[in-house]
Design a protein around this motif. Sequence first.
Motif, PDB file in Angstrom:
ATOM      1  N   PRO A  72       0.618  -1.348  -0.095  1.00  0.00           N
ATOM      2  CA  PRO A  72       0.057   0.081   0.126  1.00  0.00           C
ATOM      3  C   PRO A  72       0.947   1.378   0.085  1.00  0.00           C
ATOM      4  O   PRO A  72       1.882   1.196   0.732  1.00  0.00           O
ATOM      5  CB  PRO A  72      -0.829  -0.160   1.290  1.00  0.00           C
ATOM      6  N   THR A  73       0.463   2.331  -0.765  1.00  0.00           N
ATOM      7  CA  THR A  73       1.318   3.638  -0.632  1.00  0.00           C
ATOM      8  C   THR A  73       1.540   4.117   0.576  1.00  0.00           C
ATOM      9  O   THR A  73       2.898   4.529   0.810  1.00  0.00           O
ATOM     10  CB  THR A  73       0.277   4.603  -1.670  1.00  0.00           C
ATOM     11  N   ALA A  74       0.692   3.882   1.512  1.00  0.00           N
ATOM     12  CA  ALA A  74       0.874   4.387   2.943  1.00  0.00           C
ATOM     13  C   ALA A  74       2.228   3.841   3.653  1.00  0.00           C
ATOM     14  O   ALA A  74       2.994   4.184   4.219  1.00  0.00           O
ATOM     15  CB  ALA A  74      -0.221   4.543   3.865  1.00  0.00           C
ATOM     16  N   ALA A  75       2.294   2.469   3.387  1.00  0.00           N
ATOM     17  CA  ALA A  75       3.289   1.804   3.845  1.00  0.00           C
ATOM     18  C   ALA A  75       4.650   1.974   3.127  1.00  0.00           C
ATOM     19  O   ALA A  75       5.756   2.090   3.733  1.00  0.00           O
ATOM     20  CB  ALA A  75       2.847   0.187   3.601  1.00  0.00           C
ATOM     21  N   CYS A  76       4.588   2.250   1.527  1.00  0.00           N
ATOM     22  CA  CYS A  76       5.598   2.566   1.155  1.00  0.00           C
ATOM     23  C   CYS A  76       6.166   3.870   1.496  1.00  0.00           C
ATOM     24  O   CYS A  76       7.477   4.101   1.828  1.00  0.00           O
ATOM     25  CB  CYS A  76       5.715   2.528  -0.455  1.00  0.00           C
ATOM     26  N   GLU A  77       5.267   4.864   1.818  1.00  0.00           N
ATOM     27  CA  GLU A  77       5.741   6.060   2.118  1.00  0.00           C
ATOM     28  C   GLU A  77       6.346   6.114   3.482  1.00  0.00           C
ATOM     29  O   GLU A  77       7.507   6.780   3.871  1.00  0.00           O
ATOM     30  CB  GLU A  77       4.548   7.178   2.406  1.00  0.00           C
ATOM     31  N   ARG A  78       5.803   5.074   4.481  1.00  0.00           N
ATOM     32  CA  ARG A  78       6.441   5.085   5.784  1.00  0.00           C
ATOM     33  C   ARG A  78       7.884   4.460   5.725  1.00  0.00           C
ATOM     34  O   ARG A  78       8.943   4.757   6.536  1.00  0.00           O
ATOM     35  CB  ARG A  78       5.565   4.157   6.770  1.00  0.00           C
ATOM     36  N   VAL A  79       8.103   3.699   4.888  1.00  0.00           N
ATOM     37  CA  VAL A  79       9.483   2.862   4.595  1.00  0.00           C
ATOM     38  C   VAL A  79      10.428   3.845   4.234  1.00  0.00           C
ATOM     39  O   VAL A  79      11.658   3.979   4.752  1.00  0.00           O
ATOM     40  CB  VAL A  79       9.344   1.736   3.712  1.00  0.00           C
ATOM     41  N   ARG A  80       9.935   4.797   3.270  1.00  0.00           N
ATOM     42  CA  ARG A  80      10.923   5.798   2.863  1.00  0.00           C
ATOM     43  C   ARG A  80      11.276   6.789   3.826  1.00  0.00           C
ATOM     44  O   ARG A  80      12.171   7.285   4.056  1.00  0.00           O
ATOM     45  CB  ARG A  80      10.430   6.476   1.721  1.00  0.00           C
ATOM     46  N   ALA A  81      10.295   7.202   4.428  1.00  0.00           N
ATOM     47  CA  ALA A  81      10.523   8.119   5.562  1.00  0.00           C
ATOM     48  C   ALA A  81      11.421   7.689   6.746  1.00  0.00           C
ATOM     49  O   ALA A  81      12.232   8.164   7.329  1.00  0.00           O
ATOM     50  CB  ALA A  81       9.125   8.428   6.566  1.00  0.00           C
ATOM     51  N   VAL A  82      11.295   6.208   7.115  1.00  0.00           N
ATOM     52  CA  VAL A  82      11.875   5.718   8.127  1.00  0.00           C
ATOM     53  C   VAL A  82      13.575   5.738   7.620  1.00  0.00           C
ATOM     54  O   VAL A  82      14.613   6.134   8.315  1.00  0.00           O
ATOM     55  CB  VAL A  82      11.423   4.433   8.510  1.00  0.00           C
ATOM     56  N   MET A  83      13.572   5.225   6.480  1.00  0.00           N
ATOM     57  CA  MET A  83      15.049   5.161   5.798  1.00  0.00           C
ATOM     58  C   MET A  83      15.559   6.445   5.692  1.00  0.00           C
ATOM     59  O   MET A  83      16.820   6.475   5.941  1.00  0.00           O
ATOM     60  CB  MET A  83      15.108   4.455   4.459  1.00  0.00           C
ATOM     61  N   ALA A  84      14.863   7.391   5.440  1.00  0.00           N
ATOM     62  CA  ALA A  84      15.418   8.988   5.384  1.00  0.00           C
ATOM     63  C   ALA A  84      15.966   9.319   6.526  1.00  0.00           C
ATOM     64  O   ALA A  84      16.608  10.396   6.829  1.00  0.00           O
ATOM     65  CB  ALA A  84      14.384   9.792   4.557  1.00  0.00           C
ATOM     66  N   GLN A  85      15.621   8.884   7.844  1.00  0.00           N
ATOM     67  CA  GLN A  85      15.845   9.400   9.146  1.00  0.00           C
ATOM     68  C   GLN A  85      16.956   8.539   9.681  1.00  0.00           C
ATOM     69  O   GLN A  85      17.214   8.418  10.777  1.00  0.00           O
ATOM     70  CB  GLN A  85      14.516   9.043   9.980  1.00  0.00           C
ATOM     71  N   GLN A  86      17.654   7.647   8.804  1.00  0.00           N
ATOM     72  CA  GLN A  86      18.730   6.918   9.535  1.00  0.00           C
ATOM     73  C   GLN A  86      19.649   8.027  10.133  1.00  0.00           C
ATOM     74  O   GLN A  86      19.953   8.824   9.837  1.00  0.00           O
ATOM     75  CB  GLN A  86      19.319   6.121   8.329  1.00  0.00           C
ATOM     76  N   LEU A  87      19.997   7.521  11.393  1.00  0.00           N
ATOM     77  CA  LEU A  87      20.730   8.561  12.451  1.00  0.00           C
ATOM     78  C   LEU A  87      22.114   8.414  11.778  1.00  0.00           C
ATOM     79  O   LEU A  87      22.547   9.648  12.040  1.00  0.00           O
ATOM     80  CB  LEU A  87      20.667   7.999  13.720  1.00  0.00           C
ATOM     81  N   THR A  88      22.777   7.541  11.473  1.00  0.00           N
ATOM     82  CA  THR A  88      24.364   7.464  11.129  1.00  0.00           C
ATOM     83  C   THR A  88      24.611   8.061   9.881  1.00  0.00           C
ATOM     84  O   THR A  88      23.730   8.324   8.734  1.00  0.00           O
ATOM     85  CB  THR A  88      24.746   6.144  11.184  1.00  0.00           C
ATOM     86  N   ARG A  89      25.584   8.810   9.490  1.00  0.00           N
ATOM     87  CA  ARG A  89      26.178   9.394   8.336  1.00  0.00           C
ATOM     88  C   ARG A  89      27.375   8.724   7.735  1.00  0.00           C
ATOM     89  O   ARG A  89      28.225   9.340   6.941  1.00  0.00           O
ATOM     90  CB  ARG A  89      26.401  10.790   8.603  1.00  0.00           C
ATOM     91  N   HIS A  90      27.487   7.333   8.450  1.00  0.00           N
ATOM     92  CA  HIS A  90      28.506   6.524   7.896  1.00  0.00           C
ATOM     93  C   HIS A  90      27.951   5.795   6.721  1.00  0.00           C
ATOM     94  O   HIS A  90      26.942   5.869   6.232  1.00  0.00           O
ATOM     95  CB  HIS A  90      28.687   5.484   8.888  1.00  0.00           C
ATOM     96  N   GLY A  91      28.649   4.746   6.034  1.00  0.00           N
ATOM     97  CA  GLY A  91      28.390   4.109   5.127  1.00  0.00           C
ATOM     98  C   GLY A  91      27.956   4.907   3.735  1.00  0.00           C
ATOM     99  O   GLY A  91      28.640   5.848   3.339  1.00  0.00           O
ATOM    100  N   ILE A  92      26.771   4.606   3.167  1.00  0.00           N
ATOM    101  CA  ILE A  92      26.402   5.316   2.066  1.00  0.00           C
ATOM    102  C   ILE A  92      26.445   6.589   2.049  1.00  0.00           C
ATOM    103  O   ILE A  92      26.752   7.499   1.074  1.00  0.00           O
ATOM    104  CB  ILE A  92      25.244   4.541   1.490  1.00  0.00           C
ATOM    105  N   ALA A  93      25.887   7.147   3.114  1.00  0.00           N
ATOM    106  CA  ALA A  93      25.519   8.661   3.029  1.00  0.00           C
ATOM    107  C   ALA A  93      26.880   9.271   3.251  1.00  0.00           C
ATOM    108  O   ALA A  93      26.946  10.499   3.050  1.00  0.00           O
ATOM    109  CB  ALA A  93      24.694   8.879   4.486  1.00  0.00           C
ATOM    110  N   SER A  94      27.902   8.737   3.924  1.00  0.00           N
ATOM    111  CA  SER A  94      29.313   9.365   3.925  1.00  0.00           C
ATOM    112  C   SER A  94      29.654   9.866   2.651  1.00  0.00           C
ATOM    113  O   SER A  94      30.750  10.783   2.458  1.00  0.00           O
ATOM    114  CB  SER A  94      30.229   8.612   4.598  1.00  0.00           C
ATOM    115  N   GLY A  95      29.257   9.234   1.369  1.00  0.00           N
ATOM    116  CA  GLY A  95      29.765   9.700   0.240  1.00  0.00           C
ATOM    117  C   GLY A  95      29.185  10.769  -0.620  1.00  0.00           C
ATOM    118  O   GLY A  95      29.586  10.933  -1.670  1.00  0.00           O
ATOM    119  N   PHE A  96      28.302  11.316   0.277  1.00  0.00           N
ATOM    120  CA  PHE A  96      27.496  12.548  -0.705  1.00  0.00           C
ATOM    121  C   PHE A  96      27.136  13.854   0.369  1.00  0.00           C
ATOM    122  O   PHE A  96      27.136  13.605   1.784  1.00  0.00           O
ATOM    123  CB  PHE A  96      25.926  11.905  -1.061  1.00  0.00           C
ATOM    124  N   ARG A  97      26.888  14.816  -0.181  1.00  0.00           N
ATOM    125  CA  ARG A  97      26.774  15.958   0.770  1.00  0.00           C
ATOM    126  C   ARG A  97      25.625  16.585   0.003  1.00  0.00           C
ATOM    127  O   ARG A  97      25.126  16.418  -0.946  1.00  0.00           O
ATOM    128  CB  ARG A  97      28.032  17.028   0.375  1.00  0.00           C
TER     129      ARG A  97
END
Length: 140
Positions: A47-72
């Motif tokens: 369901p769209t609401a479930a997909c939106e929730r997963v995207r929101a949770v993934m966007a809130q990952q607290l660490t800036r290590h890993g993938i996020a460390s390669g982008f500004r």
Amino acid sequence: MRCCSELVWADEQLLASHALDPLQGTRTAPRDMVNLLRLIWTDQAGPTAACERVRAVMAQQLTRHGIASGFRSPVWVAAKSGSLVGVVRNEIGVISHPDGRRYAPAVFTRSLPGSDDFAISGAIGTATALAVTALREGGA
């Protein structure tokens, strides 16, 4: 204090465990995870609401290590990492650029017990940034 031979034995037992054997443990492949991300980002995984929730949770990952460390900024990263006993460290995500192009990397690693976690996370970010840059320059 434990003897060095006991630590070596423990590391050997860990590496031989069923959980780390892809033929015996629960597993997936990077391609499967990228496909899952595509389905989530296009609201086809549920369901769209479930997909939106997963995207929101993934966007809130607290660490800036890993993938996020390669982008500004202004590049936006939504990611999820997972690890198993310090040997397996995997990360998936979606990198969104201001021009609207998005990329879904899945980086799966395996290391020896006691390896440098920060170096591995940095390598994940660097490898992802290099791959996305190559795709962008190639017109993908």
